[in-house]
Design a protein around this motif. Structure first.
Motif, PDB file in Angstrom:
ATOM      1  N   PRO A   1      15.135  57.854  18.439  1.00  0.00           N
ATOM      2  CA  PRO A   1      15.443  56.757  17.523  1.00  0.00           C
ATOM      3  C   PRO A   1      15.646  55.444  18.268  1.00  0.00           C
ATOM      4  O   PRO A   1      15.838  55.427  19.492  1.00  0.00           O
ATOM      5  CB  PRO A   1      16.753  57.221  16.868  1.00  0.00           C
ATOM      6  CG  PRO A   1      17.388  58.079  17.905  1.00  0.00           C
ATOM      7  CD  PRO A   1      16.257  58.806  18.593  1.00  0.00           C
ATOM      8  N   PRO A   2      15.634  54.311  17.550  1.00  0.00           N
ATOM      9  CA  PRO A   2      15.988  53.033  18.183  1.00  0.00           C
ATOM     10  C   PRO A   2      17.420  53.080  18.687  1.00  0.00           C
ATOM     11  O   PRO A   2      18.287  53.702  18.070  1.00  0.00           O
ATOM     12  CB  PRO A   2      15.835  52.017  17.037  1.00  0.00           C
ATOM     13  CG  PRO A   2      14.973  52.689  16.018  1.00  0.00           C
ATOM     14  CD  PRO A   2      15.275  54.153  16.131  1.00  0.00           C
ATOM     15  N   ARG A   3      17.671  52.383  19.799  1.00  0.00           N
ATOM     16  CA  ARG A   3      19.019  52.353  20.369  1.00  0.00           C
ATOM     17  C   ARG A   3      19.340  50.943  20.853  1.00  0.00           C
ATOM     18  O   ARG A   3      18.436  50.163  21.185  1.00  0.00           O
ATOM     19  CB  ARG A   3      19.140  53.375  21.517  1.00  0.00           C
ATOM     20  CG  ARG A   3      18.912  54.795  21.062  1.00  0.00           C
ATOM     21  CD  ARG A   3      18.872  55.801  22.199  1.00  0.00           C
ATOM     22  NE  ARG A   3      20.196  56.068  22.744  1.00  0.00           N
ATOM     23  CZ  ARG A   3      20.428  56.976  23.714  1.00  0.00           C
ATOM     24  NH1 ARG A   3      19.423  57.670  24.221  1.00  0.00           N
ATOM     25  NH2 ARG A   3      21.651  57.175  24.154  1.00  0.00           N
ATOM     26  N   LEU A   4      20.630  50.654  20.897  1.00  0.00           N
ATOM     27  CA  LEU A   4      21.099  49.318  21.246  1.00  0.00           C
ATOM     28  C   LEU A   4      22.271  49.442  22.209  1.00  0.00           C
ATOM     29  O   LEU A   4      23.207  50.214  21.947  1.00  0.00           O
ATOM     30  CB  LEU A   4      21.524  48.576  19.974  1.00  0.00           C
ATOM     31  CG  LEU A   4      21.935  47.107  20.091  1.00  0.00           C
ATOM     32  CD1 LEU A   4      20.739  46.233  20.448  1.00  0.00           C
ATOM     33  CD2 LEU A   4      22.562  46.633  18.779  1.00  0.00           C
ATOM     34  N   PHE A   5      22.244  48.677  23.308  1.00  0.00           N
ATOM     35  CA  PHE A   5      23.269  48.767  24.344  1.00  0.00           C
ATOM     36  C   PHE A   5      23.808  47.384  24.692  1.00  0.00           C
ATOM     37  O   PHE A   5      23.084  46.383  24.648  1.00  0.00           O
ATOM     38  CB  PHE A   5      22.693  49.386  25.627  1.00  0.00           C
ATOM     39  CG  PHE A   5      22.204  50.795  25.470  1.00  0.00           C
ATOM     40  CD1 PHE A   5      23.039  51.873  25.733  1.00  0.00           C
ATOM     41  CD2 PHE A   5      20.905  51.053  25.063  1.00  0.00           C
ATOM     42  CE1 PHE A   5      22.591  53.178  25.591  1.00  0.00           C
ATOM     43  CE2 PHE A   5      20.438  52.346  24.921  1.00  0.00           C
ATOM     44  CZ  PHE A   5      21.285  53.422  25.184  1.00  0.00           C
ATOM     45  N   LEU A   6      25.079  47.356  25.068  1.00  0.00           N
ATOM     46  CA  LEU A   6      25.716  46.167  25.626  1.00  0.00           C
ATOM     47  C   LEU A   6      26.046  46.476  27.083  1.00  0.00           C
ATOM     48  O   LEU A   6      26.789  47.419  27.376  1.00  0.00           O
ATOM     49  CB  LEU A   6      26.988  45.831  24.852  1.00  0.00           C
ATOM     50  CG  LEU A   6      27.840  44.678  25.388  1.00  0.00           C
ATOM     51  CD1 LEU A   6      27.049  43.380  25.432  1.00  0.00           C
ATOM     52  CD2 LEU A   6      29.108  44.514  24.559  1.00  0.00           C
ATOM     53  N   ILE A   7      25.475  45.681  27.993  1.00  0.00           N
ATOM     54  CA  ILE A   7      25.589  45.945  29.425  1.00  0.00           C
ATOM     55  C   ILE A   7      26.468  44.874  30.064  1.00  0.00           C
ATOM     56  O   ILE A   7      26.219  43.678  29.919  1.00  0.00           O
ATOM     57  CB  ILE A   7      24.192  45.964  30.084  1.00  0.00           C
ATOM     58  CG1 ILE A   7      23.337  47.069  29.439  1.00  0.00           C
ATOM     59  CG2 ILE A   7      24.309  46.172  31.590  1.00  0.00           C
ATOM     60  CD1 ILE A   7      21.898  47.071  29.885  1.00  0.00           C
ATOM     61  N   TYR A   8      27.484  45.323  30.790  1.00  0.00           N
ATOM     62  CA  TYR A   8      28.461  44.430  31.399  1.00  0.00           C
ATOM     63  C   TYR A   8      28.094  44.112  32.854  1.00  0.00           C
ATOM     64  O   TYR A   8      27.344  44.864  33.494  1.00  0.00           O
ATOM     65  CB  TYR A   8      29.847  45.079  31.365  1.00  0.00           C
ATOM     66  CG  TYR A   8      30.366  45.340  29.971  1.00  0.00           C
ATOM     67  CD1 TYR A   8      30.864  44.299  29.191  1.00  0.00           C
ATOM     68  CD2 TYR A   8      30.350  46.628  29.428  1.00  0.00           C
ATOM     69  CE1 TYR A   8      31.341  44.530  27.909  1.00  0.00           C
ATOM     70  CE2 TYR A   8      30.823  46.865  28.145  1.00  0.00           C
ATOM     71  CZ  TYR A   8      31.314  45.820  27.395  1.00  0.00           C
ATOM     72  OH  TYR A   8      31.784  46.052  26.120  1.00  0.00           O
ATOM     73  N   PRO A   9      28.634  43.024  33.415  1.00  0.00           N
ATOM     74  CA  PRO A   9      28.294  42.657  34.794  1.00  0.00           C
ATOM     75  C   PRO A   9      28.744  43.678  35.831  1.00  0.00           C
ATOM     76  O   PRO A   9      28.197  43.735  36.928  1.00  0.00           O
ATOM     77  CB  PRO A   9      29.010  41.313  34.983  1.00  0.00           C
ATOM     78  CG  PRO A   9      30.046  41.252  33.915  1.00  0.00           C
ATOM     79  CD  PRO A   9      29.484  42.011  32.762  1.00  0.00           C
ATOM     80  N   GLU A  10      29.736  44.492  35.480  1.00  0.00           N
ATOM     81  CA  GLU A  10      30.180  45.529  36.425  1.00  0.00           C
ATOM     82  C   GLU A  10      29.155  46.639  36.593  1.00  0.00           C
ATOM     83  O   GLU A  10      29.268  47.470  37.492  1.00  0.00           O
ATOM     84  CB  GLU A  10      31.499  46.135  35.942  1.00  0.00           C
ATOM     85  CG  GLU A  10      32.658  45.160  35.929  1.00  0.00           C
ATOM     86  CD  GLU A  10      32.770  44.394  34.625  1.00  0.00           C
ATOM     87  OE1 GLU A  10      33.817  43.755  34.408  1.00  0.00           O
ATOM     88  OE2 GLU A  10      31.821  44.400  33.805  1.00  0.00           O
ATOM     89  N   GLY A  11      28.140  46.678  35.711  1.00  0.00           N
ATOM     90  CA  GLY A  11      27.112  47.709  35.794  1.00  0.00           C
ATOM     91  C   GLY A  11      27.347  48.870  34.856  1.00  0.00           C
ATOM     92  O   GLY A  11      26.593  49.840  34.876  1.00  0.00           O
ATOM     93  N   ASN A  12      28.378  48.804  34.015  1.00  0.00           N
ATOM     94  CA  ASN A  12      28.584  49.831  33.001  1.00  0.00           C
ATOM     95  C   ASN A  12      28.100  49.306  31.654  1.00  0.00           C
ATOM     96  O   ASN A  12      27.780  48.124  31.500  1.00  0.00           O
ATOM     97  CB  ASN A  12      30.046  50.276  32.940  1.00  0.00           C
ATOM     98  CG  ASN A  12      30.989  49.113  32.708  1.00  0.00           C
ATOM     99  OD1 ASN A  12      30.619  47.955  32.834  1.00  0.00           O
ATOM    100  ND2 ASN A  12      32.227  49.418  32.375  1.00  0.00           N
TER     101      ASN A  12
END
Length: 243
Positions: free
Chosen positions: A126-137
């Motif tokens: 399925p489509p997926r959506l992510f929020l990526i932080y500067p710490e790499g997580n």
């Protein structure tokens, strides 16, 4: 500053970003903050960026170069087996870029800070959506958190929280996003037009709609003026306070 929103719907993904960058009130420029990679019929991946411009441009350039290099040299987002693995590649690359520029290693509060929204779909999932932080997580959108914002989020968030519906049409979602962006532009000069809009339909495995909304766009002007008038009418309809 920046304002970008990625939204999960039953029908797919809707993504919108502004294009303004500034290093002071007298140094304002326009840069694209939305970047897409497609393998038609197999996958579509879109990244939106907020933060230090040198960092985000380096991130996008590295990701793009790896899609053109032999696979044995560096892993590519176009060959990762899942959206989760794509998110890991983007997050790791972002962390490496920040670490390279920071004076004492990777630091979340560094001047080279950046944050990323990643959305897309790979065939068979399925489509997926992510929020990526500067710490790499990173975190993933779900039922309780169906949209992500980066940049100047506070002015447009109340609009999204009150009116979002996962079952809404793409057209309704674009209208909602434009109201959210208009509210942000009115409150913060560091966010501005044009806006980049993208729709990724579920199982389309490609960009369904893509459009740049200019300052003189007739529909946006209608939304902007209509929203202001609707707020005034709503305020007038409420009972007055009594002492």
């Amino acid at each position: 500053m920046t304002y970008c929103v990625g939204m999960m719907l039953d029908r797919g993904l809707v993504l919108m970003s502004d294009t303004r960058t500034n290093a002071g009130v007298d140094n304002i420029s326009t840069f694209r903050k939305m970047f897409t990679w497609e393998a038609p019929g197999e996958r579509v991946l879109t990244v939106m960026t907020a933060g230090n411009l040198a960092t985000t441009q380096a991130l996008v350039s590295i990701l793009d170069e790896r899609t053109k290099a032999p696979e044995e040299r560096e892993p590519s987002i176009l060959s990762a087996p899942s959206m989760f693995q794509v998110a890991r590649l983007v997050a790791g690359t972002l962390k490496d870029v920040i670490s390279t520029h920071a004076e004492t290693g990777q630091r979340a509060d560094s001047a080279f800070n950046a944050t990323v929204i990643l959305g897309g779909q790979i065939r068979g999932a399925p489509p997926r959506l992510f929020l990526i932080y500067p710490e790499g997580n990173f975190i993933e959108a779900g039922e309780e958190t169906p949209f992500f914002q980066i940049g100047e989020t506070k002015y447009g968030r109340p609009i999204l929280v009150r009116a979002y519906d996962r079952g809404m049409s793409f057209e309704e979602a674009v209208k909602l996003l434009l109201v959210s962006f208009d509210s942000t532009v009115k409150a913060n000069l560091s966010v501005g037009l044009p806006f980049d809009l993208q729709v990724i339909g579920r199982d389309a495995l490609g960009v369904t709609h893509q459009h740049r909304i200019q300052a003189d766009d007739p529909y946006f002007l209608t939304i902007s003026s209509g929203w202001g008038e609707a707020l005034k009418a709503a305020m007038d309809s409420l009972p007055d306070f009594t002492f």
